[in-house]
Design a protein around this motif. Structure first.
Motif, PDB file in Angstrom:
ATOM      1  N   SER A  43       0.828  -1.208   0.000  1.00  0.00           N
ATOM      2  CA  SER A  43       0.000   0.000   0.000  1.00  0.00           C
ATOM      3  C   SER A  43       0.861   1.257   0.000  1.00  0.00           C
ATOM      4  O   SER A  43       0.565   2.240  -0.686  1.00  0.00           O
ATOM      5  N   LEU A  44       1.961   1.219   0.765  1.00  0.00           N
ATOM      6  CA  LEU A  44       2.894   2.357   0.783  1.00  0.00           C
ATOM      7  C   LEU A  44       3.557   2.546  -0.572  1.00  0.00           C
ATOM      8  O   LEU A  44       3.958   3.669  -0.927  1.00  0.00           O
ATOM      9  N   CYS A  45       3.660   1.456  -1.330  1.00  0.00           N
ATOM     10  CA  CYS A  45       4.247   1.531  -2.671  1.00  0.00           C
ATOM     11  C   CYS A  45       3.215   1.947  -3.723  1.00  0.00           C
ATOM     12  O   CYS A  45       3.533   2.017  -4.918  1.00  0.00           O
ATOM     13  N   GLY A  46       1.977   2.192  -3.277  1.00  0.00           N
ATOM     14  CA  GLY A  46       0.938   2.649  -4.186  1.00  0.00           C
ATOM     15  C   GLY A  46       0.104   1.562  -4.818  1.00  0.00           C
ATOM     16  O   GLY A  46      -0.714   1.830  -5.700  1.00  0.00           O
ATOM     17  N   ILE A  47       0.311   0.306  -4.385  1.00  0.00           N
ATOM     18  CA  ILE A  47      -0.471  -0.803  -4.942  1.00  0.00           C
ATOM     19  C   ILE A  47      -1.682  -1.053  -4.052  1.00  0.00           C
ATOM     20  O   ILE A  47      -1.595  -1.736  -3.026  1.00  0.00           O
ATOM     21  N   THR A  48      -2.796  -0.476  -4.419  1.00  0.00           N
ATOM     22  CA  THR A  48      -4.048  -0.624  -3.671  1.00  0.00           C
ATOM     23  C   THR A  48      -5.162  -1.017  -4.632  1.00  0.00           C
ATOM     24  O   THR A  48      -5.015  -0.903  -5.857  1.00  0.00           O
ATOM     25  N   LEU A  49      -6.282  -1.449  -4.073  1.00  0.00           N
ATOM     26  CA  LEU A  49      -7.418  -1.856  -4.899  1.00  0.00           C
ATOM     27  C   LEU A  49      -8.350  -0.674  -5.146  1.00  0.00           C
ATOM     28  O   LEU A  49      -8.672   0.056  -4.211  1.00  0.00           O
ATOM     29  N   PRO A  50      -8.778  -0.480  -6.388  1.00  0.00           N
ATOM     30  CA  PRO A  50      -9.742   0.600  -6.664  1.00  0.00           C
ATOM     31  C   PRO A  50     -11.071   0.330  -5.972  1.00  0.00           C
ATOM     32  O   PRO A  50     -11.498  -0.821  -5.849  1.00  0.00           O
ATOM     33  N   ASP A  51     -11.708   1.383  -5.512  1.00  0.00           N
ATOM     34  CA  ASP A  51     -12.959   1.274  -4.760  1.00  0.00           C
ATOM     35  C   ASP A  51     -14.131   1.106  -5.716  1.00  0.00           C
ATOM     36  O   ASP A  51     -14.414   1.984  -6.548  1.00  0.00           O
ATOM     37  N   LEU A  52     -14.828  -0.024  -5.599  1.00  0.00           N
ATOM     38  CA  LEU A  52     -15.973  -0.284  -6.474  1.00  0.00           C
ATOM     39  C   LEU A  52     -17.162   0.612  -6.157  1.00  0.00           C
ATOM     40  O   LEU A  52     -18.006   0.854  -7.016  1.00  0.00           O
ATOM     41  N   THR A  53     -17.250   1.102  -4.909  1.00  0.00           N
ATOM     42  CA  THR A  53     -18.390   1.933  -4.532  1.00  0.00           C
ATOM     43  C   THR A  53     -18.372   3.274  -5.265  1.00  0.00           C
ATOM     44  O   THR A  53     -19.393   3.947  -5.337  1.00  0.00           O
ATOM     45  N   MET A  54     -17.203   3.637  -5.775  1.00  0.00           N
ATOM     46  CA  MET A  54     -17.082   4.899  -6.508  1.00  0.00           C
ATOM     47  C   MET A  54     -17.366   4.720  -7.995  1.00  0.00           C
ATOM     48  O   MET A  54     -17.280   5.679  -8.764  1.00  0.00           O
TER      49      MET A  54
ATOM     50  N   ASN B 249     -22.894   1.740 -15.567  1.00  0.00           N
ATOM     51  CA  ASN B 249     -21.954   1.890 -16.683  1.00  0.00           C
ATOM     52  C   ASN B 249     -21.120   0.611 -16.774  1.00  0.00           C
ATOM     53  O   ASN B 249     -20.100   0.470 -16.101  1.00  0.00           O
ATOM     54  N   ILE B 250     -21.556  -0.318 -17.603  1.00  0.00           N
ATOM     55  CA  ILE B 250     -20.921  -1.635 -17.690  1.00  0.00           C
ATOM     56  C   ILE B 250     -19.458  -1.528 -18.117  1.00  0.00           C
ATOM     57  O   ILE B 250     -18.587  -2.210 -17.561  1.00  0.00           O
ATOM     58  N   GLU B 251     -19.196  -0.661 -19.081  1.00  0.00           N
ATOM     59  CA  GLU B 251     -17.825  -0.530 -19.576  1.00  0.00           C
ATOM     60  C   GLU B 251     -16.888  -0.047 -18.479  1.00  0.00           C
ATOM     61  O   GLU B 251     -15.783  -0.588 -18.297  1.00  0.00           O
ATOM     62  N   GLU B 252     -17.308   0.955 -17.720  1.00  0.00           N
ATOM     63  CA  GLU B 252     -16.492   1.487 -16.635  1.00  0.00           C
ATOM     64  C   GLU B 252     -16.351   0.457 -15.509  1.00  0.00           C
ATOM     65  O   GLU B 252     -15.259   0.283 -14.936  1.00  0.00           O
ATOM     66  N   PHE B 253     -17.440  -0.239 -15.205  1.00  0.00           N
ATOM     67  CA  PHE B 253     -17.420  -1.253 -14.153  1.00  0.00           C
ATOM     68  C   PHE B 253     -16.425  -2.361 -14.500  1.00  0.00           C
ATOM     69  O   PHE B 253     -15.632  -2.787 -13.654  1.00  0.00           O
ATOM     70  N   MET B 254     -16.444  -2.843 -15.746  1.00  0.00           N
ATOM     71  CA  MET B 254     -15.536  -3.916 -16.141  1.00  0.00           C
ATOM     72  C   MET B 254     -14.090  -3.432 -16.171  1.00  0.00           C
ATOM     73  O   MET B 254     -13.166  -4.182 -15.850  1.00  0.00           O
ATOM     74  N   ARG B 255     -13.880  -2.159 -16.541  1.00  0.00           N
ATOM     75  CA  ARG B 255     -12.520  -1.614 -16.544  1.00  0.00           C
ATOM     76  C   ARG B 255     -11.937  -1.620 -15.137  1.00  0.00           C
ATOM     77  O   ARG B 255     -10.785  -2.014 -14.928  1.00  0.00           O
ATOM     78  N   VAL B 256     -12.755  -1.211 -14.169  1.00  0.00           N
ATOM     79  CA  VAL B 256     -12.304  -1.209 -12.779  1.00  0.00           C
ATOM     80  C   VAL B 256     -12.084  -2.631 -12.280  1.00  0.00           C
ATOM     81  O   VAL B 256     -11.115  -2.908 -11.554  1.00  0.00           O
ATOM     82  N   GLN B 257     -12.927  -3.549 -12.685  1.00  0.00           N
ATOM     83  CA  GLN B 257     -12.771  -4.946 -12.267  1.00  0.00           C
ATOM     84  C   GLN B 257     -11.491  -5.565 -12.829  1.00  0.00           C
ATOM     85  O   GLN B 257     -10.815  -6.349 -12.149  1.00  0.00           O
ATOM     86  N   VAL B 258     -11.145  -5.208 -14.058  1.00  0.00           N
ATOM     87  CA  VAL B 258      -9.900  -5.707 -14.643  1.00  0.00           C
ATOM     88  C   VAL B 258      -8.699  -5.159 -13.879  1.00  0.00           C
ATOM     89  O   VAL B 258      -7.732  -5.885 -13.601  1.00  0.00           O
ATOM     90  N   ILE B 259      -8.770  -3.870 -13.497  1.00  0.00           N
ATOM     91  CA  ILE B 259      -7.688  -3.273 -12.702  1.00  0.00           C
ATOM     92  C   ILE B 259      -7.583  -3.971 -11.353  1.00  0.00           C
ATOM     93  O   ILE B 259      -6.482  -4.268 -10.868  1.00  0.00           O
ATOM     94  N   ARG B 260      -8.733  -4.250 -10.739  1.00  0.00           N
ATOM     95  CA  ARG B 260      -8.722  -4.992  -9.468  1.00  0.00           C
ATOM     96  C   ARG B 260      -8.077  -6.363  -9.640  1.00  0.00           C
ATOM     97  O   ARG B 260      -7.310  -6.824  -8.797  1.00  0.00           O
ATOM     98  N   GLY B 261      -8.397  -7.028 -10.747  1.00  0.00           N
ATOM     99  CA  GLY B 261      -7.812  -8.337 -11.007  1.00  0.00           C
ATOM    100  C   GLY B 261      -6.295  -8.265 -11.102  1.00  0.00           C
ATOM    101  O   GLY B 261      -5.581  -9.131 -10.574  1.00  0.00           O
ATOM    102  N   GLU B 262      -5.783  -7.218 -11.733  1.00  0.00           N
ATOM    103  CA  GLU B 262      -4.332  -7.048 -11.852  1.00  0.00           C
ATOM    104  C   GLU B 262      -3.692  -6.743 -10.498  1.00  0.00           C
ATOM    105  O   GLU B 262      -2.640  -7.285 -10.158  1.00  0.00           O
ATOM    106  N   ARG B 263      -4.332  -5.850  -9.743  1.00  0.00           N
ATOM    107  CA  ARG B 263      -3.783  -5.492  -8.425  1.00  0.00           C
ATOM    108  C   ARG B 263      -3.859  -6.665  -7.450  1.00  0.00           C
ATOM    109  O   ARG B 263      -2.930  -6.890  -6.670  1.00  0.00           O
TER     110      ARG B 263
END
Length: 304
Positions: A63-74, A79-93
């Motif tokens: 977390s101090l190195c900046g590797i955190t999970l994006p907040d889905l509540t935000m 918006n399916i496209e935006e939701f899936m983009r965030v989910q893919v980022i979560r998968g990577e993190r």
């Protein structure tokens, strides 16, 4: 002259036997001393504490190195496209967070076991772990176990899997990282360590409980204990960690597929409306579960 030679040989024989007995006694003493030092059931809580501590410290440092999970509540769920983009980022993190934290936890527990007198070599691998008959049996056994547990699990709080991530790295985490790390820890280190001192039965039960506890959430933990018992017995049956890694990967792949289809909280009772058909399927599942358990127990827990 002949008598003197005979007496000399007898004395030499007595001396040789004395040295041999001393060597055997010394070896036994070292073994007993090693048994007293080697990890015991009482070490399991410390190993669990090390596991969770390593997980927390790793997450904090990342977390101090900046590797955190994006907040889905935000994220706008509409918006399916935006939701899936965030989910893919979560998968990577999650892939980074999980692999690093599990690696640190694995090393911590492994070093503790070694310092307590355990063997440096952990786990066993052989070609028998790829036996298709045993793999197929394991798949059916795990599937039957989940059906048997369904009435109990439905009473427990449901698991929120909305944020597990999507995409390639989510699949790699579920089907590669998780099976390799968790099987190496629970079967390769915990089960093997206990098996050498306490035997197969205690090793399977305690390692299955360890496997369940590390999954934290009640429903997942309960399933983890039962599935961990199955994996432990299959591991001992094949003498290879390959078998449980494959089964673990298949089980996680099925779970991830249900999550992606938004069916992770759908039960067999929800799918089968007819009571007669449902109870027939449930009865067959119970029979299969106990049949596989008895058959595998006969081979794994028999006295030698």
């Amino acid at each position: 002259m002949t008598r003197k030679r005979i007496e000399t040989k007898e004395r030499q024989g007595i001396a040789t036997r004395s040295q041999t007995n001393a060597t055997i006694d010394g070896t036994r003493e070292r073994k007993l001393s090693g048994d007293r030092v080697s990890p015991t059931i009482a070490d399991i809580p410390i190993m669990l504490l090390l596991f969770f501590l390593s997980q927390g410290v790793s997450a904090a440092l990342l977390s101090l190195c900046g590797i955190t999970l994006p907040d889905l509540t935000m994220t706008d769920a509409g918006n399916i496209e935006e939701f899936m983009r965030v989910q893919v980022i979560r998968g990577e993190r999650i892939a980074v967070l999980y692999s690093v934290s599990m690696l640190v936890s694995l090393i911590s527990v492994y070093l503790y076991v070694c310092l307590r007198g355990g063997r440096w070599r952990v786990a066993r691998f052989s070609a028998s772990g790829f036996n298709p008959n045993i793999i197929l049996t394991g798949i059916v056994w795990v599937f039957a176990a989940q059906i048997v547990l369904e009435p109990i699990m439905s009473l427990l709080p449901s698991v929120d899997n909305a944020g597990v991530g999507r995409g390639l790295w989510a699949c790699i985490t579920a089907m590669v990282f998780a099976p390799v790390f968790e099987e190496t820890l629970c079967r390769g280190i915990v089960l093997e360590t206990l098996r050498r001192r306490w035997g197969n039965a205690v090793a399977v039960i305690v390692s299955a409980m360890f496997f369940g506890i590390v999954h934290i959430e009640p429903a997942t933990a309960l399933a983890g204990v039962v599935v961990g018992m199955i994996f432990g017995m299959i591991y001992l049956r094949t003498g290879s960690l390959f078998s449980t890694i494959i089964l673990h990967s298949i089980n996680n792949a099925a779970a991830l597929a249900l999550i992606c289809l938004d069916m992770d909280n759908v039960t067999l009772r929800d799918i089968i409306d007819n009571d007669a058909v449902y109870y027939a399927v449930y009865t067959v599942s119970c029979l299969l579960f106990f049949l596989f358990f008895l058959e595998t127990s006969r081979k794994v827990f028999r006295k030698r």
